[in-house]
Design an enzyme around this catalytic site. Structure first.
Site, short mmCIF file in Angstrom:
data_model
loop_
_atom_site.label_atom_id
_atom_site.label_comp_id
_atom_site.label_asym_id
_atom_site.label_seq_id
_atom_site.Cartn_x
_atom_site.Cartn_y
_atom_site.Cartn_z
N PRO A 135 0.78 -1.24 0.00
CA PRO A 135 0.00 0.00 0.00
C PRO A 135 0.81 1.29 0.00
O PRO A 135 0.79 2.07 0.96
CB PRO A 135 -0.84 -0.14 1.27
N CYS A 136 1.49 1.57 -1.09
CA CYS A 136 2.28 2.80 -1.19
C CYS A 136 1.39 4.05 -1.17
O CYS A 136 1.86 5.13 -0.84
CB CYS A 136 3.16 2.77 -2.43
N HIS A 137 0.11 3.90 -1.50
CA HIS A 137 -0.80 5.05 -1.48
C HIS A 137 -1.03 5.57 -0.06
O HIS A 137 -1.49 6.69 0.11
CB HIS A 137 -2.14 4.69 -2.14
#
Length: 172
Positions: A135-137
């Site tokens: 989950p880089c967001h």
């Protein structure tokens, strides 16, 4: 030969590719099937061909469930072997950021070597081949601004809105 699956989601065309070790690429929603196919081919380090497998189908289903707000974790095997040792360390740290929470680049840097690694962390986050599942967001700038996102800021806003965290940034 690695396989890829391109599918339609309510948000647009998406794609996943796998290797013998696990899912190694995810393409975020795009307007056209061709754009997804092109990006999957570019992300893969060996030729990929359309195909079906239990792992690709599981990844497709989990991504669709996530986008529908029915899933907040993933359990398909992931192949991170195409990253450098440092990138893999950053990506594993990203996986510890839970659904509905935000962390800063500095938070990641502190866990992979220290605050002076923030720029390198930003580069590793931007190179993440498995957005959503890694989950880089959920990573934002220290000042609570959005920061960057390889899928574009409108997509980052949409993902954070889905998870209920965009309002935490807008309060600022």
């Amino acid at each position: 030969m690695q396989q890829m699956m391109i599918f339609q989601s309510p948000w647009g065309w998406m794609g996943v590719a796998d290797s013998s070790k696990g899912i190694h690429a995810i393409v975020l929603p795009k307007r056209s099937k061709r754009a997804v196919e092109s990006e999957l081919s570019a992300q893969s380090h060996v030729p990929v061909q359309p195909g079906e497998s239990a792992r690709l189908e599981a990844a497709r289903r989990q991504l669709l469930d996530y986008l529908a707000g029915k899933r907040d974790t993933f359990d398909v095997p992931l192949d991170l072997s195409y990253g450098t040792m440092f990138q893999r360390q950053v990506w594993r740290t990203l996986q510890r950021v839970p659904y509905g929470r935000l962390r800063s680049y500095q938070w990641i840097a502190a866990r992979v070597g220290g605050p002076h690694y923030a720029r390198a962390v930003g580069n590793a986050v931007g190179a993440n081949p498995l957005p959503i599942m890694i989950p880089c967001h959920r990573i934002v700038a220290h000042d609570a601004s959005l920061g960057g996102f390889s899928g574009g800021l409108p997509m980052k806003r949409k993902l954070l809105s889905l998870e209920g965290t965009l309002t935490q940034l807008l309060r600022g």
